[in-house]
Design a protein around this motif. Structure first.
Motif, PDB file in Angstrom:
ATOM      1  N   MET A  59     -27.454 -15.860 -43.132  1.00 33.30           N
ATOM      2  CA  MET A  59     -27.851 -17.203 -42.740  1.00 33.30           C
ATOM      3  C   MET A  59     -26.689 -17.964 -42.120  1.00 33.30           C
ATOM      4  N   LEU A  60     -27.023 -19.049 -41.438  1.00 33.95           N
ATOM      5  CA  LEU A  60     -26.033 -19.950 -40.868  1.00 33.95           C
ATOM      6  C   LEU A  60     -25.287 -20.653 -41.993  1.00 33.95           C
ATOM      7  N   SER A  61     -23.991 -20.752 -41.889  1.00 34.58           N
ATOM      8  CA  SER A  61     -23.184 -21.451 -42.894  1.00 34.58           C
ATOM      9  C   SER A  61     -23.658 -22.886 -43.021  1.00 34.58           C
ATOM     10  N   GLN A  62     -23.846 -23.327 -44.234  1.00 32.68           N
ATOM     11  CA  GLN A  62     -24.348 -24.665 -44.502  1.00 32.68           C
ATOM     12  C   GLN A  62     -23.231 -25.679 -44.706  1.00 32.68           C
ATOM     13  N   GLY A  63     -22.099 -25.249 -45.204  1.00 38.64           N
ATOM     14  CA  GLY A  63     -20.985 -26.158 -45.450  1.00 38.64           C
ATOM     15  C   GLY A  63     -20.232 -26.465 -44.171  1.00 38.64           C
ATOM     16  N   GLY A  64     -19.563 -27.573 -44.144  1.00 44.54           N
ATOM     17  CA  GLY A  64     -18.759 -27.934 -42.984  1.00 44.54           C
ATOM     18  C   GLY A  64     -17.431 -27.190 -42.969  1.00 44.54           C
ATOM     19  N   LEU A  65     -16.816 -27.113 -41.796  1.00 45.69           N
ATOM     20  CA  LEU A  65     -15.504 -26.495 -41.654  1.00 45.69           C
ATOM     21  C   LEU A  65     -14.482 -27.596 -41.388  1.00 45.69           C
ATOM     22  N   ASP A  66     -13.532 -27.728 -42.282  1.00 44.38           N
ATOM     23  CA  ASP A  66     -12.487 -28.741 -42.158  1.00 44.38           C
ATOM     24  C   ASP A  66     -11.542 -28.347 -41.029  1.00 44.38           C
ATOM     25  N   PRO A  67     -11.429 -29.192 -39.980  1.00 46.52           N
ATOM     26  CA  PRO A  67     -10.585 -28.832 -38.832  1.00 46.52           C
ATOM     27  C   PRO A  67      -9.125 -28.591 -39.204  1.00 46.52           C
ATOM     28  N   ASP A  68      -8.610 -29.273 -40.209  1.00 51.45           N
ATOM     29  CA  ASP A  68      -7.225 -29.053 -40.629  1.00 51.45           C
ATOM     30  C   ASP A  68      -7.051 -27.668 -41.248  1.00 51.45           C
ATOM     31  N   GLU A  69      -8.008 -27.250 -42.056  1.00 51.83           N
ATOM     32  CA  GLU A  69      -7.934 -25.937 -42.698  1.00 51.83           C
ATOM     33  C   GLU A  69      -8.165 -24.792 -41.707  1.00 51.83           C
ATOM     34  N   TRP A  70      -8.907 -25.053 -40.652  1.00 56.45           N
ATOM     35  CA  TRP A  70      -9.279 -24.013 -39.699  1.00 56.45           C
ATOM     36  C   TRP A  70      -8.449 -24.029 -38.425  1.00 56.45           C
ATOM     37  N   ALA A  71      -7.513 -24.932 -38.303  1.00 57.01           N
ATOM     38  CA  ALA A  71      -6.733 -25.090 -37.063  1.00 57.01           C
ATOM     39  C   ALA A  71      -6.075 -23.784 -36.604  1.00 57.01           C
ATOM     40  N   SER A  72      -5.577 -22.998 -37.523  1.00 57.03           N
ATOM     41  CA  SER A  72      -4.878 -21.762 -37.125  1.00 57.03           C
ATOM     42  C   SER A  72      -5.835 -20.673 -36.645  1.00 57.03           C
ATOM     43  N   TYR A  73      -7.144 -20.873 -36.809  1.00 58.60           N
ATOM     44  CA  TYR A  73      -8.153 -19.898 -36.376  1.00 58.60           C
ATOM     45  C   TYR A  73      -8.855 -20.320 -35.085  1.00 58.60           C
ATOM     46  N   GLU A  74      -8.427 -21.434 -34.507  1.00 57.45           N
ATOM     47  CA  GLU A  74      -9.105 -21.942 -33.319  1.00 57.45           C
ATOM     48  C   GLU A  74      -8.849 -21.051 -32.104  1.00 57.45           C
ATOM     49  N   ILE A  75      -9.905 -20.852 -31.313  1.00 52.78           N
ATOM     50  CA  ILE A  75      -9.837 -20.100 -30.063  1.00 52.78           C
ATOM     51  C   ILE A  75     -10.485 -20.939 -28.969  1.00 52.78           C
ATOM     52  N   ASP A  76     -10.248 -20.571 -27.718  1.00 52.77           N
ATOM     53  CA  ASP A  76     -10.851 -21.342 -26.629  1.00 52.77           C
ATOM     54  C   ASP A  76     -12.260 -20.827 -26.326  1.00 52.77           C
ATOM     55  N   ILE A  77     -13.000 -21.612 -25.575  1.00 55.01           N
ATOM     56  CA  ILE A  77     -14.396 -21.281 -25.285  1.00 55.01           C
ATOM     57  C   ILE A  77     -14.538 -19.964 -24.522  1.00 55.01           C
ATOM     58  N   ASP A  78     -13.599 -19.677 -23.621  1.00 57.75           N
ATOM     59  CA  ASP A  78     -13.675 -18.428 -22.861  1.00 57.75           C
ATOM     60  C   ASP A  78     -13.540 -17.210 -23.767  1.00 57.75           C
ATOM     61  N   THR A  79     -12.606 -17.281 -24.703  1.00 59.38           N
ATOM     62  CA  THR A  79     -12.435 -16.189 -25.670  1.00 59.38           C
ATOM     63  C   THR A  79     -13.677 -16.045 -26.523  1.00 59.38           C
ATOM     64  N   TYR A  80     -14.189 -17.170 -27.000  1.00 58.13           N
ATOM     65  CA  TYR A  80     -15.400 -17.155 -27.825  1.00 58.13           C
ATOM     66  C   TYR A  80     -16.543 -16.472 -27.070  1.00 58.13           C
ATOM     67  N   GLN A  81     -16.819 -16.926 -25.876  1.00 60.77           N
ATOM     68  CA  GLN A  81     -17.939 -16.379 -25.112  1.00 60.77           C
ATOM     69  C   GLN A  81     -17.752 -14.901 -24.799  1.00 60.77           C
ATOM     70  N   ARG A  82     -16.569 -14.500 -24.462  1.00 60.82           N
ATOM     71  CA  ARG A  82     -16.287 -13.099 -24.141  1.00 60.82           C
ATOM     72  C   ARG A  82     -16.475 -12.209 -25.370  1.00 60.82           C
ATOM     73  N   GLU A  83     -15.989 -12.655 -26.515  1.00 59.68           N
ATOM     74  CA  GLU A  83     -16.009 -11.809 -27.706  1.00 59.68           C
ATOM     75  C   GLU A  83     -17.357 -11.760 -28.412  1.00 59.68           C
ATOM     76  N   VAL A  84     -18.201 -12.753 -28.195  1.00 60.37           N
ATOM     77  CA  VAL A  84     -19.522 -12.731 -28.841  1.00 60.37           C
ATOM     78  C   VAL A  84     -20.622 -12.308 -27.873  1.00 60.37           C
ATOM     79  N   ASP A  85     -20.232 -11.882 -26.679  1.00 59.70           N
ATOM     80  CA  ASP A  85     -21.202 -11.440 -25.691  1.00 59.70           C
ATOM     81  C   ASP A  85     -21.841 -10.142 -26.160  1.00 59.70           C
ATOM     82  N   GLY A  86     -23.132 -10.113 -26.207  1.00 55.50           N
ATOM     83  CA  GLY A  86     -23.843  -8.914 -26.636  1.00 55.50           C
ATOM     84  C   GLY A  86     -25.181  -9.289 -27.245  1.00 55.50           C
ATOM     85  N   GLN A  87     -25.947  -8.277 -27.587  1.00 54.81           N
ATOM     86  CA  GLN A  87     -27.264  -8.482 -28.188  1.00 54.81           C
ATOM     87  C   GLN A  87     -27.157  -8.385 -29.707  1.00 54.81           C
ATOM     88  N   PRO A  88     -27.335  -9.499 -30.407  1.00 54.00           N
ATOM     89  CA  PRO A  88     -27.278  -9.449 -31.864  1.00 54.00           C
ATOM     90  C   PRO A  88     -28.362  -8.551 -32.453  1.00 54.00           C
TER      91      PRO A  88
END
Length: 93
Positions: A59-88
């Motif tokens: 399921m989709l995560s229900q809790g929020g993601l704290d931007p301060d806690e997740w800052a080191s995991y941030e990626i740009d939109i181009d990377t996101y789109q490239r890496e999740v491209d495919g048929q789920p």
């Protein structure tokens, strides 16, 4: 809107455990997860969003993601789109 990528080395602990660990991708608005993609070591991809909240695999995560806690995991939109491209796996006809 930030995008995040984070690897979890823990296995699912269910009958899909042989998929292995996964890399999780999140598209977040505010602190709310708008889209979540999971790509397992075995190559299986699952995707969730507001139109597909849950199914037999997860399921989709229900809790929020704290931007301060997740800052080191941030990626740009181009990377996101490239890496999740495919048929789920959970969205196949």
């Amino acid at each position: 809107m930030p995008f995040y990528r984070r690897r979890w080395d823990e296995r699912r602990g269910d009958h899909y455990d042989d998929w292995g660990a996964a890399v999780y991708y999140f598209w977040v608005r505010g602190e709310v997860v708008e889209q979540q993609v999971e790509i397992y070591d075995a190559g299986v991809m699952l995707a969730y969003d507001r139109c597909h909240l849950e199914d037999d695999f997860g399921m989709l995560s229900q809790g929020g993601l704290d931007p301060d806690e997740w800052a080191s995991y941030e990626i740009d939109i181009d990377t996101y789109q490239r890496e999740v491209d495919g048929q789920p796996y959970n969205r196949r006809p």
